[in-house]
Design an enzyme around this catalytic site. Structure first.
Site, PDB file in Angstrom:
ATOM      1  CG  ASP A   1      -0.308   0.015   2.562  1.00  0.00           C
ATOM      2  OD1 ASP A   1       0.937  -0.094   2.637  1.00  0.00           O
ATOM      3  OD2 ASP A   1      -1.038   0.135   3.576  1.00  0.00           O
ATOM      4  CD  GLU A   2       5.604   1.537   3.205  1.00  0.00           C
ATOM      5  OE1 GLU A   2       6.555   2.183   2.760  1.00  0.00           O
ATOM      6  OE2 GLU A   2       5.618   0.969   4.312  1.00  0.00           O
TER       7      GLU A   2
ATOM      8  CE  LYS B   1       7.166  -4.482  -3.248  1.00  0.00           C
ATOM      9  NZ  LYS B   1       7.529  -5.931  -3.344  1.00  0.00           N
TER      10      LYS B   1
HETATM   11  P1  NAD Z   1      11.244  -9.939   4.359  1.00  0.00           P
HETATM   12  O1  NAD Z   1      12.208  -8.824   4.339  1.00  0.00           O
HETATM   13  O2  NAD Z   1      10.900 -10.590   5.642  1.00  0.00           O
HETATM   14  O3  NAD Z   1      11.758 -11.117   3.385  1.00  0.00           O
HETATM   15  C1  NAD Z   1      12.258 -10.859   2.106  1.00  0.00           C
HETATM   16  C2  NAD Z   1      12.807 -12.175   1.561  1.00  0.00           C
HETATM   17  O4  NAD Z   1      13.294 -11.949   0.215  1.00  0.00           O
HETATM   18  C3  NAD Z   1      13.997 -12.726   2.353  1.00  0.00           C
HETATM   19  O5  NAD Z   1      13.848 -14.111   2.556  1.00  0.00           O
HETATM   20  C4  NAD Z   1      15.205 -12.436   1.464  1.00  0.00           C
HETATM   21  O6  NAD Z   1      16.279 -13.354   1.640  1.00  0.00           O
HETATM   22  C5  NAD Z   1      14.579 -12.541   0.083  1.00  0.00           C
HETATM   23  N1  NAD Z   1      15.333 -11.781  -0.925  1.00  0.00           N
HETATM   24  C6  NAD Z   1      15.758 -10.477  -0.840  1.00  0.00           C
HETATM   25  N2  NAD Z   1      16.431 -10.141  -1.952  1.00  0.00           N
HETATM   26  C7  NAD Z   1      16.407 -11.236  -2.774  1.00  0.00           C
HETATM   27  C8  NAD Z   1      16.910 -11.499  -4.076  1.00  0.00           C
HETATM   28  N3  NAD Z   1      17.603 -10.563  -4.755  1.00  0.00           N
HETATM   29  N4  NAD Z   1      16.695 -12.709  -4.622  1.00  0.00           N
HETATM   30  C9  NAD Z   1      16.006 -13.667  -3.941  1.00  0.00           C
HETATM   31  N5  NAD Z   1      15.528 -13.485  -2.696  1.00  0.00           N
HETATM   32  C10 NAD Z   1      15.709 -12.272  -2.125  1.00  0.00           C
HETATM   33  O7  NAD Z   1       9.947  -9.411   3.606  1.00  0.00           O
HETATM   34  P2  NAD Z   1       8.388  -9.574   3.954  1.00  0.00           P
HETATM   35  O8  NAD Z   1       8.026  -8.617   5.008  1.00  0.00           O
HETATM   36  O9  NAD Z   1       8.088 -11.007   4.098  1.00  0.00           O
HETATM   37  O10 NAD Z   1       7.761  -9.025   2.588  1.00  0.00           O
HETATM   38  C11 NAD Z   1       7.558  -9.905   1.480  1.00  0.00           C
HETATM   39  C12 NAD Z   1       6.948  -9.117   0.332  1.00  0.00           C
HETATM   40  O11 NAD Z   1       5.716  -8.529   0.753  1.00  0.00           O
HETATM   41  C13 NAD Z   1       7.812  -7.954  -0.157  1.00  0.00           C
HETATM   42  O12 NAD Z   1       7.734  -7.896  -1.559  1.00  0.00           O
HETATM   43  C14 NAD Z   1       7.171  -6.718   0.476  1.00  0.00           C
HETATM   44  O13 NAD Z   1       7.398  -5.574  -0.311  1.00  0.00           O
HETATM   45  C15 NAD Z   1       5.718  -7.122   0.524  1.00  0.00           C
HETATM   46  N6  NAD Z   1       4.915  -6.524   1.608  1.00  0.00           N
HETATM   47  C16 NAD Z   1       5.327  -6.615   2.910  1.00  0.00           C
HETATM   48  C17 NAD Z   1       4.498  -6.098   3.925  1.00  0.00           C
HETATM   49  C18 NAD Z   1       4.873  -6.190   5.383  1.00  0.00           C
HETATM   50  O14 NAD Z   1       4.173  -5.609   6.218  1.00  0.00           O
HETATM   51  N7  NAD Z   1       5.903  -6.912   5.769  1.00  0.00           N
HETATM   52  C19 NAD Z   1       3.283  -5.476   3.576  1.00  0.00           C
HETATM   53  C20 NAD Z   1       2.933  -5.375   2.219  1.00  0.00           C
HETATM   54  C21 NAD Z   1       3.743  -5.920   1.244  1.00  0.00           C
HETATM   55  O1  DAU Z   2       2.494  -0.744   4.540  1.00  0.00           O
HETATM   56  C1  DAU Z   2       3.150  -1.911   4.149  1.00  0.00           C
HETATM   57  C2  DAU Z   2       4.612  -1.809   4.510  1.00  0.00           C
HETATM   58  O2  DAU Z   2       4.690  -1.955   5.928  1.00  0.00           O
HETATM   59  C3  DAU Z   2       5.506  -2.824   3.809  1.00  0.00           C
HETATM   60  O3  DAU Z   2       5.485  -2.580   2.436  1.00  0.00           O
HETATM   61  C4  DAU Z   2       6.948  -2.726   4.328  1.00  0.00           C
HETATM   62  O4  DAU Z   2       7.753  -3.741   3.755  1.00  0.00           O
HETATM   63  C5  DAU Z   2       6.920  -2.907   5.836  1.00  0.00           C
HETATM   64  O5  DAU Z   2       8.232  -2.757   6.352  1.00  0.00           O
HETATM   65  C6  DAU Z   2       5.985  -1.887   6.476  1.00  0.00           C
HETATM   66  O6  DAU Z   2       6.523  -0.548   6.345  1.00  0.00           O
HETATM   67  P1  DAU Z   2       6.435   0.511   7.560  1.00  0.00           P
HETATM   68  O7  DAU Z   2       7.468   1.529   7.351  1.00  0.00           O
HETATM   69  O8  DAU Z   2       5.039   0.960   7.765  1.00  0.00           O
HETATM   70  O9  DAU Z   2       6.810  -0.501   8.774  1.00  0.00           O
HETATM   71  P2  DAU Z   2       7.765  -0.337  10.035  1.00  0.00           P
HETATM   72  O10 DAU Z   2       7.526  -1.539  10.890  1.00  0.00           O
HETATM   73  O11 DAU Z   2       9.166  -0.033   9.658  1.00  0.00           O
HETATM   74  O12 DAU Z   2       7.158   0.937  10.754  1.00  0.00           O
HETATM   75  C7  DAU Z   2       5.796   1.009  11.148  1.00  0.00           C
HETATM   76  C8  DAU Z   2       5.562   2.384  11.746  1.00  0.00           C
HETATM   77  O13 DAU Z   2       6.288   2.475  12.990  1.00  0.00           O
HETATM   78  C9  DAU Z   2       6.069   3.531  10.892  1.00  0.00           C
HETATM   79  O14 DAU Z   2       5.185   4.635  11.035  1.00  0.00           O
HETATM   80  C10 DAU Z   2       7.430   3.884  11.491  1.00  0.00           C
HETATM   81  C11 DAU Z   2       7.242   3.548  12.966  1.00  0.00           C
HETATM   82  N1  DAU Z   2       8.463   3.069  13.670  1.00  0.00           N
HETATM   83  C12 DAU Z   2       9.132   2.013  13.131  1.00  0.00           C
HETATM   84  C13 DAU Z   2      10.270   1.529  13.743  1.00  0.00           C
HETATM   85  C14 DAU Z   2      11.038   0.373  13.136  1.00  0.00           C
HETATM   86  C15 DAU Z   2       8.865   3.660  14.854  1.00  0.00           C
HETATM   87  O15 DAU Z   2       8.220   4.595  15.369  1.00  0.00           O
HETATM   88  N2  DAU Z   2       9.998   3.180  15.468  1.00  0.00           N
HETATM   89  C16 DAU Z   2      10.726   2.149  14.944  1.00  0.00           C
HETATM   90  O16 DAU Z   2      11.768   1.771  15.543  1.00  0.00           O
END
Ligand code: NAD
Ligand code: DAU
Length: 331
Positions: free
Chosen positions: A124-125, A151
């Site tokens: 959603d970012e 992204k």
């Molecule tokens: P994560 O950082 O936990 O895991 C990423 C994985 O990708 C790791 O296992 C890493 O080794 C692998 N990777 C990184 N670079 C690579 C490469 N060049 N080739 C092959 N593997 C590689 O990520 P996540 O939080 O599980 O997110 C997964 C997907 O979902 C991402 O595309 C992210 O943008 C999307 N997403 C995450 C969130 C969230 O809240 N975590 C929300 C919305 C979308």
């Molecule tokens: O919205 C989806 C996204 O959510 C994914 O695409 C990203 O991969 C995932 O990392 C996440 O991004 P955010 O930046 O929203 O997540 P993060 O956990 O880093 O931070 C959540 C909120 O908390 C954000 O407003 C920043 C704040 N924050 C984060 C950290 C790590 C703090 O205040 N202190 C912190 O130490």
């Protein structure tokens, strides 16, 4: 069905692989992952010996290697990415390499081997920040961090491969996930594990930024729906409908753990920090999607998981990753 899951050793990918094997025991999965700092083989210990599971260590930018494995798959689900916004602010290079060039390499291979479905997991970012109302799939993209810009670029490439080459691709844009196996640099696992150690919880800015939270298993269910019923060329928003400020989540975590509120430490703000994310998920709801987990209950379960699985996160925290953010986010 044979799935090639990229980034399956990370947080959402590992939960997705486990979810698929539980729901479709006959499916075969190749987990193709580079094992960056965020990829952890411990996340999938329980499926390692499943005869339908195969792990390949590889980079999605490596066209030759990834092609060799895409060749044997029916569908590609692309989770692989650099994902942490703070890291992208410090060093955007790896984000461009993996999120943009890596997606390009996967698209080329998927086109060459006539993959029957390409599910691109996005965020959603890409829409940027919204103070009132919610973004729909038709809203313009307006990313504000190097992560979200990378992204967004990958989303545009996926769109172009559908329009130009007819690649059967769909894009999902999900809100903030939480749950087991998340790398402890993200808000919820960082704050839970810091609080367990009696360490400060570094809250950026005034703590009033809003995120929409979704339990990771609900995200997996949504991807399952998109994989099987999503229409090619379409984008689907996936959200939890639970919008909360960071300060409220932080207080809730401390309450669940019985730790003092004095652990909260306000630090300088993240540059370009998006104020609020909010997405409208009515399009996916029409395909049958509805989050099943309630926030309070799933957050408690998540906190419990970190309490009971110190073995998994302690080693990652000991790598000292948080030291380098401290230089940036001072009091
Ligand atoms: P994560 O950082 O936990 O895991 C990423 C994985 O990708 C790791 O296992 C890493 O080794 C692998 N990777 C990184 N670079 C690579 C490469 N060049 N080739 C092959 N593997 C590689 O990520 P996540 O939080 O599980 O997110 C997964 C997907 O979902 C991402 O595309 C992210 O943008 C999307 N997403 C995450 C969130 C969230 O809240 N975590 C929300 C919305 C979308
Ligand atoms: O919205 C989806 C996204 O959510 C994914 O695409 C990203 O991969 C995932 O990392 C996440 O991004 P955010 O930046 O929203 O997540 P993060 O956990 O880093 O931070 C959540 C909120 O908390 C954000 O407003 C920043 C704040 N924050 C984060 C950290 C790590 C703090 O205040 N202190 C912190 O130490």
């Amino acid at each position: 069905m044979k799935l090639l899951v990229t980034g399956g050793a990370g947080f959402i990918g590992s939960n997705f692989i486990r979810y698929i094997f539980e729901k479709y025991p006959s499916y075969k999965i190749i987990n193709y992952d580079k094992l960056t700092y965020a990829g952890n083989p411990d996340n999938l210990k329980d499926v390692e010996n499943n005869p339908h599971y195969k792990f390949i260590k590889g980079d999605i930018c490596d066209f030759k290697l990834v092609s060799k494995h895409i060749k044997n798959a029916d569908a590609v689900i692309n989770f692989a990415a650099e994902t942490h916004v703070d890291r992208s602010i410090l060093n955007a290079g790896d984000f461009i390499k993996t999120d943009v060039n890596g997606t390009f390499s996967l698209l080329e291979a998927s086109r060459a081997y006539k993959i029957s479905k390409f599910v691109h997991i996005s965020t959603d970012e890409v829409y940027g920040s919204i103070l009132k109302g919610s973004f729909k799939e038709t809203s313009p993209i307006s990313p504000n961090s190097p992560y979200s810009a990378a992204k967004a670029s990958s989303d545009l490439l996926v769109r172009s491969y559908f329009r130009t080459y007819g690649l059967p691709a769909v894009i999902t844009r999900c809100s903030n996930n939480y749950g087991p196996f998340q790398y402890p640099e993200k808000l919820i696992p960082l704050f839970v594990t810091n609080a367990l150690d009696g360490k400060d919880l570094p809250l950026y800015g005034d703590g009033k930024n809003v995120r929409d939270w979704l339990y990771v298993i609900d995200h997996c269910r949504a991807i399952d729906i998109v994989l099987h019923k999503g229409e090619n060329g379409e984008v689907y928003n996936i959200g939890g409908g639970v919008e909360m400020t960071n300060i409220d989540i932080t207080k809730l975590i401390l309450k669940i753990l019985g730790k003092p509120q004095s652990l909260i430490k306000k630090v300088s703000d993240r540059p370009g920090h998006d104020r609020r994310y909010s997405i409208d998920c009515s399009k996916l709801k029409k395909l049958g999607y509805k989050p099943l987990y309630t926030f309070e209950k799933a957050l408690k379960e998540t906190v419990k998981w970190y309490v009971e699985n110190e073995r998994i996160w302690r080693r990652l925290k000991n790598s000292g990753f948080d030291k380098y953010y401290k230089l940036q986010y001072k009091k």
